[in-house]
Design a protein around this motif. Structure first.
Motif, PDB file in Angstrom:
ATOM      1  N   ARG A 299       0.836  11.152   4.230  1.00  0.00           N
ATOM      2  CA  ARG A 299       0.819  11.351   5.682  1.00  0.00           C
ATOM      3  C   ARG A 299       0.393  10.113   6.458  1.00  0.00           C
ATOM      4  NH1 ARG A 299      -1.402  17.304   7.195  1.00  0.00           N
ATOM      5  NH2 ARG A 299       0.462  18.380   6.536  1.00  0.00           N
ATOM      6  N   GLN A 300      -0.816   9.652   6.255  1.00  0.00           N
ATOM      7  CA  GLN A 300      -1.312   8.478   6.955  1.00  0.00           C
ATOM      8  C   GLN A 300      -1.801   7.461   5.945  1.00  0.00           C
ATOM      9  OE1 GLN A 300      -4.191  10.152   9.789  1.00  0.00           O
ATOM     10  NE2 GLN A 300      -2.950   9.166  11.342  1.00  0.00           N
ATOM     11  N   PRO A 301      -0.892   6.651   5.464  1.00  0.00           N
ATOM     12  CA  PRO A 301      -1.328   5.666   4.476  1.00  0.00           C
ATOM     13  C   PRO A 301      -2.241   4.622   5.102  1.00  0.00           C
ATOM     14  CG  PRO A 301       0.911   5.245   5.137  1.00  0.00           C
ATOM     15  CD  PRO A 301       0.512   6.525   5.791  1.00  0.00           C
ATOM     16  N   ALA A 302      -3.111   4.085   4.302  1.00  0.00           N
ATOM     17  CA  ALA A 302      -3.990   3.014   4.751  1.00  0.00           C
ATOM     18  C   ALA A 302      -3.146   1.805   5.123  1.00  0.00           C
ATOM     19  CB  ALA A 302      -4.972   2.672   3.644  1.00  0.00           C
ATOM     20  N   GLU A 303      -3.680   0.957   5.969  1.00  0.00           N
ATOM     21  CA  GLU A 303      -2.971  -0.238   6.407  1.00  0.00           C
ATOM     22  C   GLU A 303      -3.148  -1.395   5.431  1.00  0.00           C
ATOM     23  OE1 GLU A 303      -1.132  -0.767   9.409  1.00  0.00           O
ATOM     24  OE2 GLU A 303      -1.119   1.407   9.461  1.00  0.00           O
ATOM     25  N   THR A 304      -4.261  -1.419   4.697  1.00  0.00           N
ATOM     26  CA  THR A 304      -4.553  -2.523   3.781  1.00  0.00           C
ATOM     27  C   THR A 304      -5.037  -1.965   2.453  1.00  0.00           C
ATOM     28  OG1 THR A 304      -6.886  -2.731   4.379  1.00  0.00           O
ATOM     29  CG2 THR A 304      -5.301  -3.981   5.711  1.00  0.00           C
ATOM     30  N   PHE A 305      -4.986  -2.804   1.428  1.00  0.00           N
ATOM     31  CA  PHE A 305      -5.509  -2.384   0.137  1.00  0.00           C
ATOM     32  C   PHE A 305      -7.016  -2.154   0.207  1.00  0.00           C
ATOM     33  CE2 PHE A 305      -1.509  -3.298  -1.873  1.00  0.00           C
ATOM     34  CZ  PHE A 305      -1.516  -2.441  -2.954  1.00  0.00           C
ATOM     35  N   ASP A 306      -7.714  -2.904   1.065  1.00  0.00           N
ATOM     36  CA  ASP A 306      -9.153  -2.686   1.206  1.00  0.00           C
ATOM     37  C   ASP A 306      -9.445  -1.265   1.688  1.00  0.00           C
ATOM     38  OD1 ASP A 306      -9.713  -5.272   0.345  1.00  0.00           O
ATOM     39  OD2 ASP A 306      -9.816  -6.071   2.392  1.00  0.00           O
ATOM     40  N   HIS A 307      -8.704  -0.808   2.708  1.00  0.00           N
ATOM     41  CA  HIS A 307      -8.893   0.559   3.205  1.00  0.00           C
ATOM     42  C   HIS A 307      -8.442   1.595   2.186  1.00  0.00           C
ATOM     43  CE1 HIS A 307      -8.806  -1.337   7.374  1.00  0.00           C
ATOM     44  NE2 HIS A 307     -10.033  -0.912   7.179  1.00  0.00           N
ATOM     45  N   PHE A 308      -7.343   1.321   1.525  1.00  0.00           N
ATOM     46  CA  PHE A 308      -6.838   2.234   0.499  1.00  0.00           C
ATOM     47  C   PHE A 308      -7.841   2.359  -0.644  1.00  0.00           C
ATOM     48  CE2 PHE A 308      -3.550   2.932  -3.007  1.00  0.00           C
ATOM     49  CZ  PHE A 308      -3.445   4.281  -2.752  1.00  0.00           C
ATOM     50  N   ARG A 309      -8.460   1.255  -0.994  1.00  0.00           N
ATOM     51  CA  ARG A 309      -9.475   1.237  -2.050  1.00  0.00           C
ATOM     52  C   ARG A 309     -10.673   2.097  -1.661  1.00  0.00           C
ATOM     53  NH1 ARG A 309     -10.819  -2.375  -6.248  1.00  0.00           N
ATOM     54  NH2 ARG A 309     -13.049  -2.703  -6.476  1.00  0.00           N
ATOM     55  N   ILE A 310     -11.118   1.977  -0.409  1.00  0.00           N
ATOM     56  CA  ILE A 310     -12.247   2.772   0.071  1.00  0.00           C
ATOM     57  C   ILE A 310     -11.900   4.257   0.051  1.00  0.00           C
ATOM     58  CG2 ILE A 310     -13.627   3.318   2.122  1.00  0.00           C
ATOM     59  CD1 ILE A 310     -13.503   0.278   2.761  1.00  0.00           C
ATOM     60  N   GLU A 311     -10.705   4.601   0.513  1.00  0.00           N
ATOM     61  CA  GLU A 311     -10.268   5.996   0.496  1.00  0.00           C
ATOM     62  C   GLU A 311     -10.294   6.558  -0.923  1.00  0.00           C
ATOM     63  OE1 GLU A 311      -6.399   6.302   2.208  1.00  0.00           O
ATOM     64  OE2 GLU A 311      -7.098   5.761   4.215  1.00  0.00           O
ATOM     65  N   ASN A 312      -9.786   5.792  -1.875  1.00  0.00           N
ATOM     66  CA  ASN A 312      -9.760   6.239  -3.264  1.00  0.00           C
ATOM     67  C   ASN A 312     -11.162   6.347  -3.832  1.00  0.00           C
ATOM     68  OD1 ASN A 312      -6.906   6.335  -4.792  1.00  0.00           O
ATOM     69  ND2 ASN A 312      -6.822   5.023  -3.007  1.00  0.00           N
ATOM     70  N   TYR A 313     -12.019   5.407  -3.514  1.00  0.00           N
ATOM     71  CA  TYR A 313     -13.389   5.419  -4.022  1.00  0.00           C
ATOM     72  C   TYR A 313     -14.145   6.634  -3.488  1.00  0.00           C
ATOM     73  CZ  TYR A 313     -18.146   3.992  -5.065  1.00  0.00           C
ATOM     74  OH  TYR A 313     -19.432   3.954  -5.526  1.00  0.00           O
TER      75      TYR A 313
ATOM     76  N   VAL B 248       0.853  -1.198   0.000  1.00  0.00           N
ATOM     77  CA  VAL B 248       0.000   0.000   0.000  1.00  0.00           C
ATOM     78  C   VAL B 248       0.879   1.235   0.000  1.00  0.00           C
ATOM     79  CG1 VAL B 248      -1.609   1.370   1.376  1.00  0.00           C
ATOM     80  CG2 VAL B 248      -2.046  -1.044   1.029  1.00  0.00           C
ATOM     81  N   ARG B 249       1.929   1.226   0.827  1.00  0.00           N
ATOM     82  CA  ARG B 249       2.830   2.388   0.869  1.00  0.00           C
ATOM     83  C   ARG B 249       3.528   2.605  -0.468  1.00  0.00           C
ATOM     84  NH1 ARG B 249       4.682   4.547   6.265  1.00  0.00           N
ATOM     85  NH2 ARG B 249       5.663   5.893   4.751  1.00  0.00           N
ATOM     86  N   VAL B 250       3.922   1.522  -1.127  1.00  0.00           N
ATOM     87  CA  VAL B 250       4.565   1.634  -2.437  1.00  0.00           C
ATOM     88  C   VAL B 250       3.573   2.207  -3.444  1.00  0.00           C
ATOM     89  CG1 VAL B 250       5.528   0.303  -4.362  1.00  0.00           C
ATOM     90  CG2 VAL B 250       6.244  -0.202  -2.026  1.00  0.00           C
TER      91      VAL B 250
END
Length: 66
Positions: free
Chosen positions: A31-45, A22-24
């Motif tokens: 600043r505060q990257p998501a911990e998982t791709f699921d959370h990162f996906r929600i943030e992007n959506y 996720v960080r890559v």
């Protein structure tokens, strides 16, 4: 420590790999990257400028490549 030495990863190693990837994907300067791709996906959506073709994959899809 033994990453890549066995055919399967422990749950802890999967979580660390997910967090690292996720960080890559997001960029290390975020600043505060998501911990998982699921959370990162929600943030992007949920972002105002989200495009469906730019939403990252789910955590389970990423685990299939580990």
């Amino acid at each position: 420590m033994n990453f890549g030495e066995t055919d399967t990863l422990s749950e802890q190693d999967e979580a660390l790999a997910d967090k690292y990837l996720v960080r890559v994907w997001a960029g290390a300067n975020r600043r505060q990257p998501a911990e998982t791709f699921d959370h990162f996906r929600i943030e992007n959506y949920n972002s105002a400028s989200a495009r469906l073709d730019c939403i990252p994959p789910t955590s389970s899809v990423m685990r299939a490549y580990s």
